[in-house]
Design a protein around this motif. Sequence first.
Motif, mmCIF file in Angstrom:
data_model
loop_
_atom_site.group_PDB
_atom_site.id
_atom_site.type_symbol
_atom_site.label_atom_id
_atom_site.label_comp_id
_atom_site.label_asym_id
_atom_site.label_seq_id
_atom_site.Cartn_x
_atom_site.Cartn_y
_atom_site.Cartn_z
ATOM 1 N N UNK A 556 -12.347 -26.438 -23.673
ATOM 2 C CA UNK A 556 -11.360 -25.577 -23.012
ATOM 3 C C UNK A 556 -11.634 -25.488 -21.516
ATOM 4 N N UNK A 557 -12.907 -25.438 -21.131
ATOM 5 C CA UNK A 557 -13.260 -25.354 -19.716
ATOM 6 C C UNK A 557 -13.007 -26.673 -18.999
ATOM 7 N N UNK A 558 -13.212 -27.762 -19.678
ATOM 8 C CA UNK A 558 -12.892 -29.061 -19.074
ATOM 9 C C UNK A 558 -11.385 -29.206 -18.893
ATOM 10 N N UNK A 559 -10.636 -28.584 -19.807
ATOM 11 C CA UNK A 559 -9.173 -28.658 -19.723
ATOM 12 C C UNK A 559 -8.643 -27.815 -18.578
ATOM 13 N N UNK A 560 -9.181 -26.590 -18.410
ATOM 14 C CA UNK A 560 -8.729 -25.748 -17.291
ATOM 15 C C UNK A 560 -9.174 -26.318 -15.952
ATOM 16 N N UNK A 561 -10.196 -27.188 -15.976
ATOM 17 C CA UNK A 561 -10.606 -28.002 -14.840
ATOM 18 C C UNK A 561 -11.374 -27.224 -13.768
#
Length: 815
Positions: A556-561
């Motif tokens: 999820x954190x990689x997705x929010x960038x």
Amino acid sequence: MGDWEALLPGLTEADRRQVEVGLAEADARIRAVLRIAGTYFWGSPVTSVPEWATVESWPAEERRRAALAMHLESSNASIPTALNDVVRNLAAEDVPFTRADLVWCLQVAARGECFDNGAHLELPALIAPRLPAGELADLVPALSALVSELVDDYFIAAGPRRRAVTLFGRAIDRATGSRLPSWLLHDGDTFGPAVRAELGDVLVAPGVPELLEHCATLDKPAASRQWLRRLDDLLAAADGGPQVTRQILDAFATRGRSVHDDSDRLLRGLVWALSRDGDEEATDLLARATATAATAPRQASGYPHAPRTAIVAVRLLADRDGDAPVRTLARLAGTVRNKAVQSRVQSALTGLAARHGWSLSEVMELAVDDHGLGPDGRLRTPVGPYEATVEIAGDRARLVVARDGVPLNGVPAQVKQAHGDELVWLRDAVKRVGATLVSERQRVEGLLSEERTWSYPDWSSRFLDHPVTATFGRRLLWETGGDGQRWTAGLPRCEPDGWTLVDRAGQTLPPGRIRLWHPARADTADVLAWREHLLAAGLTQPFKQVFREVYLRTPAEEKTHTYSNRFAAHILRYRQANALLRARGWQAGYLGTWDGGYESEATKVFGGGAWRASFDHALVDNPDPDRYDVEYCSTDQVRFACRDGSAWQPAPIVDVPPMVFTEAMRDVDLFVGVTSIATDPQWADRGEDRFSAYWRRAVVAELTPSAQVRRDALARLLPRMAIADRVELSDRHLRVRGNLRAYRIHLGSGNVMVEPDDSYLCIVAARERTGRLHLPFDDDPMLSTILSKAIMLAADDKITDTTVLAQLRPLVRES
């Protein structure tokens, strides 16, 4: 009206008529010009527009009347924003003001409004110093009372207030014949009167008043060449000028208290004067003055004793040679909470590091003060027939007095009476050592976010032999690696020929490069083995290391960038959260119901100064409109930035080094885990519905990494306890079998549910104690809370606390 109005001499009717004659006509005439100018009360100064040239050609008497009319306006108008400049221009030096004019102006000002631009005081302040001394004599009591009121008036802006105090002070000095300007070292603080009393005639020696007055005129941190040339001339001309400078700064450094803004400005100029001397004594004094100026009272950590002086002194100190600048600035880096001063301390340390070829982290490391302590962490001093020892016990400093080698309880009366000065010095030494211990603990723990290594000799001297740092370094787990690739962990052990690292089996590890062990770099089996070893050895670490939580990036954190929402949408008890933020070294603006106070961004530097994390939080409105205090805040995003010269550039989550990420997220988890309303056992009894849904979710929520580590610690501790046969661990709870009922304690919130119907049981621990049970770390209060609740509930038939019994009795009857 101020008290000073009662001290004003009366004004005869004849004098009053003489002052007020022609005011109405003058008022109409000046207003006509102001209307034509079109900038009355607004925009750029009225006196700068072409139409004002007509006014400047008026006769002096006409301008006098216009000035008096505008003074009347400035004391009663609702927005006299532009009148300062108008009055100042009208009251040019050639205007013939009288004593009656001054008394009339003061009476008008006393009865009128007080505005933050000080417009109501502009004209009387201009008139007073122009009058002859004889005409001012009976006005001195009123003017002195007015000045005393002004120095304490924080509603008037600093510039106008300082201008009025200076001008009225000059009038007082003219009337009294005082050589030292009364507006210097005034009674707005305790420092000014103390210096006047201590130095006395020194302050009025030839050339000294002029030197001090010049020092107080520095309006900006940076001194111009012209200002410095004038300073050098005055230092040379004054009778003992450099020595007076040192005496005043020494008095400030010794007293160590907050000063008035006017004294702060004077000290700022004096610091520049001291910097003109390049000797070691001047450097040491500059270091002491810097430390005092940047230090803040305990009850107001964001407000240094002298912020203006601190900003200048930090810069000047960083340009000096020797150890004192490095030690002082490094200590301030860990203690200063004011953003403006802190940023300059960091910049100064960065500059020092670059000059010496060190990293910023190494500068901090080399600057740790040993305070004269011996290798055993003690400083022994004979005091009459006794021996006083300043020593480090655990993580704290203390003073021990002994006679014939036998420690005494407290300080004997004989020592207090006959050796008072030595006792004061010893107690100050304890405070200084204690402050260094606090900053060192924070600094050493901060190394966990860095990828630093040390040579074996540097590691030994800086972390094991240093009398202050050793209290932490000797209890930490370190790794050694000969080739820099394969690392082996061990604990320090002192051998006859020096320090070594030994593994769990007690075998000495070969020397090589050394780094601080972190569970994020170790495999799971090694982490669990070291945890078991720590408990078996009875070693308490200065902070969580072996039992430290690890935070890995999620999809999820990689997705929010660019941000993490992992700890968003929690409700925290704000005052407690803010205090914990600051204790952990985060900088944050205080939330409040004012412009810019509804949201705040807390920041902290990691990775040796190369990375910065930010944690957004916002005020939760109080439903009671009559209450303005901030009770709760809500959490939001965590973001990261990397240093780019003197600026910070936002960085994607995937680019953040793992050690920086895990340490930053651990801090935020700590804020939520400790201060969330979910950890308040009395919340359910408040009858508040606003956050009930959040509270119910959080008290049984999935465990965070910190709670997971707590669970692992409990799994190792519980078998060693007397209640081992009455407890069992599940994924999220510790189940306790009492003699009356069974209970489930949530490992995250510490809240208790009674089986089988999950009735909530409120238990408020008076003291978080676990008897003589050894804990491997002491920075997780929730672990102690859970253990104390488990011990009590396992013997629930022995509970005597009336608040708990009142909840249990109905449940027992039902079963």
